[in-house]
Structures are given as structure tokens and as C-alpha cells.
Enzyme design. Structure first.
Site, PDB file in Angstrom:
ATOM      1  CB  CYS A 187      -0.997   0.045   1.150  1.00  0.00           C
ATOM      2  SG  CYS A 187      -1.139  -1.427   2.130  1.00  0.00           S
TER       3      CYS A 187
ATOM      4  NE  ARG B 200       2.368  -8.909   5.339  1.00  0.00           N
ATOM      5  CZ  ARG B 200       1.082  -8.763   5.091  1.00  0.00           C
ATOM      6  NH1 ARG B 200       0.213  -9.499   5.738  1.00  0.00           N
ATOM      7  NH2 ARG B 200       0.674  -7.885   4.210  1.00  0.00           N
TER       8      ARG B 200
ATOM      9  CD  GLN C 283      -0.405  -8.575   0.434  1.00  0.00           C
ATOM     10  OE1 GLN C 283       0.087  -7.515   0.036  1.00  0.00           O
ATOM     11  NE2 GLN C 283      -1.073  -8.665   1.563  1.00  0.00           N
TER      12      GLN C 283
ATOM     13  CG  ASP D 225      -2.087  -5.379  -2.278  1.00  0.00           C
ATOM     14  OD1 ASP D 225      -3.282  -5.251  -1.967  1.00  0.00           O
ATOM     15  OD2 ASP D 225      -1.152  -4.869  -1.646  1.00  0.00           O
TER      16      ASP D 225
ATOM     17  CG  HIS E 187      -3.970  -0.329  -2.608  1.00  0.00           C
ATOM     18  ND1 HIS E 187      -2.844  -1.024  -2.944  1.00  0.00           N
ATOM     19  CD2 HIS E 187      -4.194  -0.583  -1.293  1.00  0.00           C
ATOM     20  CE1 HIS E 187      -2.384  -1.659  -1.875  1.00  0.00           C
ATOM     21  NE2 HIS E 187      -3.177  -1.417  -0.871  1.00  0.00           N
TER      22      HIS E 187
ATOM     23  CE  LYS F 259      -8.831  -7.871   8.502  1.00  0.00           C
ATOM     24  NZ  LYS F 259      -7.830  -8.846   8.224  1.00  0.00           N
TER      25      LYS F 259
ATOM     26  CG  HIS G 195      -5.969  -1.319   1.784  1.00  0.00           C
ATOM     27  ND1 HIS G 195      -4.620  -1.144   1.900  1.00  0.00           N
ATOM     28  CD2 HIS G 195      -6.533  -0.244   2.373  1.00  0.00           C
ATOM     29  CE1 HIS G 195      -4.377  -0.012   2.550  1.00  0.00           C
ATOM     30  NE2 HIS G 195      -5.525   0.549   2.847  1.00  0.00           N
TER      31      HIS G 195
END
Length: 646
Positions: free
Chosen positions: A338, A367, A385, A387, A389, A473, A519
Site C-alpha cells: 500500500c 513478514r 499478494q 493486491d 488499491h 474489512k 485495499h
RNA sequence: GCCGAUGUAGCUCAGUUGGUCAGAGCAGCUGAUUUGUAAUCUGCAGGUCGGGGGUUCGAAUCCCUUCAUCGGCUCCA
């Protein structure tokens, strides 16, 4: 006399004070043997509780969750009784029924430990106690009485629990010499617990708090019939065969190496193929949905994460920053995409007319998960991910959110993920320190999600305390082969990062406005998604995902050249990746486990086969006859496009 | 990180109370065979018994430590 109304609407009168069990017996003795709990006026109670007024009554057989719950809860008490007789002075934490079975948290005391070899002993004692068929007796007590009881027993855990209960609501349940603090409901006696298995041991912190003492948790399961237990244990074994770690190894999809480091998956060629098929599929979908793909580095300056708030929140527990020769310069492995995406947004000015801006990336993040938490591909330290946005105007938020719900449902549908839970994850109202941003923004964001889910008629559960630290979320959660839950897709509303990164757009009023950020990930991560996919399909992937779509089997050496020719043609077709060729293994029985998982068999040189054709067979579906190579390629093409049809 | 368990050939596992215990099947490689989907025959090769340290005349076996894995707990951006 009292009037009892049954679920079918029929009404019967009984003497006042009759128990649910006695009612069941009057209906039929067989029924009485099959019910384990009752719902009286909407409240689940013991079968042995007297009914003292007109009421509605539902008797619960094994199929009903309340029945199993009472059964397993009583089993937990039975286990506690067994433990107390085997380990005098043992102290008890909590011992609830769970989705499959029950457990009890215990403190064996003064340096004693329960080890795996003791499980059998516990199980045997439970069986022994159950055959006594002792009545389980409920007793309402005052808080004072309860505390005195457990003080005398020296059980500080129960005493602590009672201290938090309200006087007048405390009940004890006893069977034989054993008494336990409990709300119930329970079986009328221990007799129905016929088949018992004490499954495993684990450590568990008292009250789930890492700072508290670790108790010993004993897991078990029980059934009214031995056959049911046997079936369950077989089912467990079967489920273990679908474990993605096992299939991943068998099929050579992925591996781990201690040399590389724990939790760092190494994708082998076939696994990579599946992964890439997923990426290609989703990329195609995203293009149609107006997403723009972006690419960002795997590291970022530590200041980026200070701006985003991630450093403050997770910096200490994450991989340590990387120092460079430059004085004072530090980078971090990116734990999420992000912040990078925010800076891409910031690179250009935005008009209200250009929003929403949908930015997507297959971004690999790192992570530092605790060592004991790593688990196959479902919990790793490096993962990719899918991912994205969405930067949008506040007035666009809800529609945007809803369109993502559609997208998730679409992808799940294509992949036959029918068994998932949609969970609205909100802030923990008692621990707001864990989160960044104003109450006002949180309120707004939580409402946005709740309303969007409702407008989509999405069936959801609401769980406080599960939000991300920057926003609430909507999570899509599935279960793995043995019932563990994993979050896959997630859609998150965020008013906070746009402020922290000072994101703006020009409104129709020519003023600067703050966009809202969503997200979202659909797969969640490719690692976890592939893991769940493997377990759902037991390694038999749909054609479009299959890493090997066909295997070439020449029936004799004479046909090797032809087989090679077929192989080359197929490899050039861009449709059949990693075709397995067995030309060199002619004469050996083909016995690979994995062969069963390759959808198509191409037999070459069959006697009735004319030149330039192959005999095509589909696993589990039989003969497709002989065809030209090009016809086969077309066949695969059409099947794949059929699979990807909505 | 915490509690409990496990670690023997590429895979699945045997190895009795420490003393030819370094083994088997499958996979691999050799030959032979040519039979169409879980098993054709022959031969060969494969392991410092996770790593390190210790006890012992002697350790796969006992102890310590370390690495990794499994079942949970906590955590999960």
C-alpha cells in the site's frame, strides 16, 4: 398441567414439572435414546430440567448443533473427572465443546506434566467412568458458595472465573465425585458417551493471554456410537491425504529448504505453472474491470513505513531494517504494497473525473511470522499478494466496494469455492489503542462495509477485534482439509492512509479533496490460495490450472519419434505446458501417483490408429477416440474456455 | 516466542533392554521383456541414522545443545 408446543405446531398437555427427557420418552423410548438437549422457549437447556410452564419445545438429536454441544461439553466434564482421578490435585481452567469435539485446559501442578503416552490412560479412565452412567446433576449456588468450594479445592483458575460472574447466575454440575463450574447444558447422565478418543495435547495460555501461565490443553472427541467414532477417524485420515503439504511434495509443486530459511517457499516448475496460470487468469479479469497494473520494489525506505504507520505498529516485530553504507539510511523489506501504491498515486495530479483509480500488483511481501506459526503454504514469511488499491471519491465508495464483492464472488465461483464465510472484521471497541485514525473515520468505514454487504445480500458474520490496524474489512474465509480456517480475499476501507500520505484530487469545485482508499485482495496470497486449491481439489486441478494437461504414452519404441513430434507440436501450441513425455520409459509400467492427476492421456501407436493421429483418453471419463494433434489442441482450448465461462 | 511430539537413503518406513543395526519396499541407474493407466524379471548404486557436543570399551539407540518439521496456544499488516 402445562401445554407444550412442538416445532410442527402440535400441542400436547403434560403434568407440570415434567422434564424434556420424559416428554421424549412418552413420544417414543427410541427418541429418548437419541436426544441430547432441548430448546425450551428458545433457550437450550438440559434434558433433565423440569418444565414448569407452558412452553415451546424442540428436542435435539445428534444432527442438531445444540445436541452435539451438550454431548461434547459433558464429555469434557467426563475427561476432567478422569483427569482428577488420575492426577489428584489437578487444577482446571476451561473445558468447552468445540466444532469437532472438546478440550479441557488443565494445570497438572507441582512439576507434573501430561505427555502423549498418558492420553491412552486418560481415555481408558473416561470409558471406565462412562460405563457407570452417573447422573449429571445441576445445582444453582450463590457466588459465595461457589468461591468457597473452589478456594477449598485450591483451584485459583475457577475462583478467578467465578469472581467475574454475577451472583444468582452460577451453576455447578456434578457427576459422581466430580463437580465443575458450568453454565450447561449437559446430558442427563454420562452413559450415552460410548465412543471416546483422546486426540492430542497442546499448550494454551490461561485466558488466551501470552503473559499468563501456559496450561495443558487435552483435546478429545466422543460419539454415542463406536461406528461414528470410527467413521470420524477415517474421515480425518482421508482429510490428511489432501493436505497441501503432502500433495505439494508428491506432485513436486513447492518445497522448503532450511538453508534458504523457514517459511520461505520455493516454487518448483509445476507449482510455478499453477501460480502463473492464476496470475494470467486474474490479470485478464482485472484488465476488463479497469485496473491498471503497477510494479514496485521489494524494499522501501524506512521513512515510507514511518509515514504509513506500519513501522510504529510492527517495526519492532518485523524483519530488521537493512542498513546501507550511507550513514543513517535504512530500508525495509516491504511487508505490504500500500505505501508504494500511495506514492504512485501521488506522482500525478488527479481530477474527480478520473476516479476511481484502480491500481493492481502481484506484490511479494515479507513478514516476520513467529516460528511456531509457520504452516506449509498457508502461513509463510514471503508471499505474493494479488493486491490492489482503489482510490475513489467518498460518493463512489459504496458502489466501488460492492463491485469488488462481485469480483470476489465471480473468482470464487470460477474456482468452485462454494464453502466460504464472509466476515465483517471490525475494530475492538475495548482496545482502540491498537488502531490508527479517528473514531469518526472508523465509524464511517465500518458503516460503509456493513451497508455495502447488506446491499449485496451477502450473508456475513460480524467479528469485532479482527480489523486491520488502519481500517475495518470484509474477509472471505475458507477451511482447509482438516477444518482450520484461513482468510483468503479481503476488502478493506481506509480513510487513514490517504491522510498520512496526503493524497488529494481536484474536485468540481476546484478544491483539493481527500480520496478514500480500498485495499483488496481476491486470492489473498497466491501461496495460501494455491494451498487451499490443492486441498479442495485433492491435487486434481481443473484443466486450465493443471500444470500438466496431458501425458504422452507411446505404446512401443517404434513410436518414439512420433511421440517426440507430438510433444514438440503441443509445446509449441502455447496451450499445453509441461507435457509429460514417457517415451523413454516404454516397457515400464506407469505407476506414478501423479499420473492419475494428469487430465489427458495421449496414446501413440495404437493399432487401429492411423498415422498422424493420437488416441485421446480423459481421466475418469474414458475414451475420446483418435484425433489429429490440432484437433486435440482445439479440444483443450474449448474445454478451458468452458471452464472459465461464468 | 510458548507447550507437547518428531527427525534413519529422493519417498514410505523397520531397527528389540547401547554390542556385525546401517536395513526393506517404492523411486533412480543396468540389462532383459514389449503387455493400455497402482506395480514384469535381473543386477547395481544410495545414508557421517538432521547438525554439534557429551556419557561409554562401544551410541541410530542414553544425556545436553542446535537446526528443522508436526499438533496446538499466542500472533497474523
Amino acid at each position: 398441567m402445562i401445554r407444550i408446543t412442538f416445532p410442527d405446531g402440535s400441542v400436547k398437555t403434560y403434568r407440570n414439572g415434567i422434564t424434556s427427557l420424559e416428554i421424549a420418552e412418552e413420544i417414543s423410548p427410541k427418541l429418548a435414546g437419541e436426544v441430547y438437549a432441548a430448546t425450551v422457549n428458545g433457550v437450550v437447556v438440559d434434558l433433565s430440567r423440569p418444565v414448569t410452564a407452558d412452553a415451546t419445545l424442540k428436542l435435539h438429536k445428534w444432527e442438531d448443533e445444540p445436541a452435539r454441544h451438550a454431548f461434547w461439553h459433558s464429555s469434557a466434564h467426563l475427561m476432567a473427572e478422569a483427569l482428577e482421578s488420575l492426577y489428584p490435585g489437578i487444577k482446571f481452567g476451561i473445558g468447552p465443546a468445540i466444532e469437532n469435539g472438546f478440550y479441557y485446559d488443565v494445570d497438572p501442578g507441582d512439576g507434573r506434566v501430561i505427555v502423549e503416552d498418558d492420553l491412552r490412560k486418560i481415555e481408558d479412565r473416561m470409558k471406565e467412568l462412562a460405563t457407570k452412567n452417573q447422573p449429571i446433576i445441576r445445582k444453582e449456588v450463590s457466588k459465595k458458595e461457589a468461591i468457597e468450594f473452589y478456594k477449598a479445592k485450591g483451584d485459583e483458575y475457577k475462583t478467578e472465573l467465578i469472581n467475574e460472574l454475577e451472583d444468582g447466575t452460577i451453576t455447578l454440575y456434578s457427576q459422581g465425585d466430580f463437580t465443575d463450574l458450568c453454565r450447561g447444558p449437559h446430558l442427563p447422565s454420562t452413559g450415552p458417551i460410548k465412543a471416546i478418543k483422546v486426540l492430542s495435547l497442546a499448550g494454551a495460555y490461561w485466558r488466551g493471554n501470552e503473559k499468563n501461565k501456559m496450561l495443558t490443553r487435552v483435546y478429545g472427541i466422543s460419539f454415542p456410537k463406536k461406528k461414528m467414532l470410527d467413521d470420524y477417524l477415517v474421515l480425518l485420515e482421508e482429510a490428511k491425504k489432501r493436505d497441501h503439504r503432502r500433495i505439494g511434495k508428491e506432485l513436486e509443486l513447492f518445497t522448503f529448504s532450511p538453508k534458504v530459511g523457514m517459511g520461505l517457499p520455493l516454487w518448483q516448475p509445476k507449482g510455478s505453472e499453477i501460480r502463473q496460470n492464476l496470475i494470467n487468469f486474474l490479470t485478464g479479469v482485472l484488465h476488463k474491470k479497469g485496473y491498471k497494473m503497477v510494479t514496485t520494489p521489494h524494499i522501501g525506505n524506512v521513512n515510507l513505513y514511518k509515514t504509513s504507520g506500519h513501522f510504529e505498529k510492527y517495526g519492532q516485530d518485523s524483519f530488521r531494517p537493512i542498513s546501507t553504507p550511507q550513514e543513517g539510511e535504512q530500508f525495509m523489506l516491504k511487508p505490504m504494497n500500500c505505501p508504494h501504491h500511495c506514492e504512485i498515486y501521488n506522482a500525478t495530479p488527479h481530477s474527480y473525473k478520473d476516479l476511481p483509480f484502480r491500481m493492481a500488483e502481484f506484490g511479494t511481501v515479507y513478514r516476520y511470522e513467529q516460528s511456531g506459526e509457520l504452516h506449509g503454504l498457508t502461513r509463510v514469511r514471503s508471499f505474493t499478494q494479488d493486491d490492489a488499491h482503489h482510490f475513489c471519491r467518498p460518493d463512489q465508495l459504496r458502489e466501488e466496494f460492492k463491485s469488488i464483492i462481485d469480483l470476489v464472488l465471480y473468482v470464487f465461483k470460477i474456482l468452485n469455492f462454494n464453502d466460504f464465510t464472509a466476515q465483517i472484521s471490525l475494530r475492538d471497541p475495548d482496545d482502540k489503542e491498537k488502531y490508527i485514525g479517528s473514531d469518526e473515520n472508523w465509524e464511517k468505514a465500518e458503516q460503509d462495509i456493513i451497508v455495502a454487504a447488506r446491499e449485496k445480500n451477502l450473508e456475513t458474520i460480524v467479528v469485532p477485534g479482527e480489523a486491520a490496524f488502519y481500517g475495518p474489512k470484509l474477509d472471505f474465509i475458507v477451511k482447509d482439509a482438516i477444518g482450520r480456517k484461513w482468510q483468503l480475499g479481503t476488502i478493506q476501507v481506509d480513510y487513514n492512509l490517504p491522510e498520512r500520505f496526503d493524497l488529494t484530487y481536484n474536485g468540481s469545485d476546484n478544491q483539493k479533496h481527500r480520496p478514500v482508499m480500498i485495499h483488496r485482495a481476491i486470492f489473498g496470497s497466491l501461496e495460501r490460495f494455491v494451498a487451499v486449491l490443492i486441498e479442495n481439489t485433492a491435487g486434481k486441478f481443473p484443466l486450465w490450472l493443471a500444470p500438466e494437461k496431458a501425458v504422452i504414452l507411446p505404446i512401443s519404441e517404434k513410436f518414439n519419434d512420433y511421440a517426440l513430434n507430438v510433444l514438440e507440436t503441443l509445446n509449441n501450441s502455447d496451450i499445453c505446458t509441461l507435457i509429460d513425455d514417457r517415451s523413454e520409459k516404454i516397457g515400464k509400467k506407469i505407476r506414478d501417483n501423479e499420473l492419475k492427476r494428469i487430465p489427458y492421456l495421449l496414446i501413440i501407436g495404437e493399432k487401429e490408429t492411423a498415422d498422424n493421429t493420437i488416441s485421446v483418453r480423459k481421466q475418469g471419463e474414458g475414451d475420446r477416440g483418435s484425433m489429429k494433434i490440432q484437433e486435440f489442441i482445439d479440444l483443450i482450448r474449448s474445454e478451458i474456455s468452458k471452464e472459465l465461462e461464468y
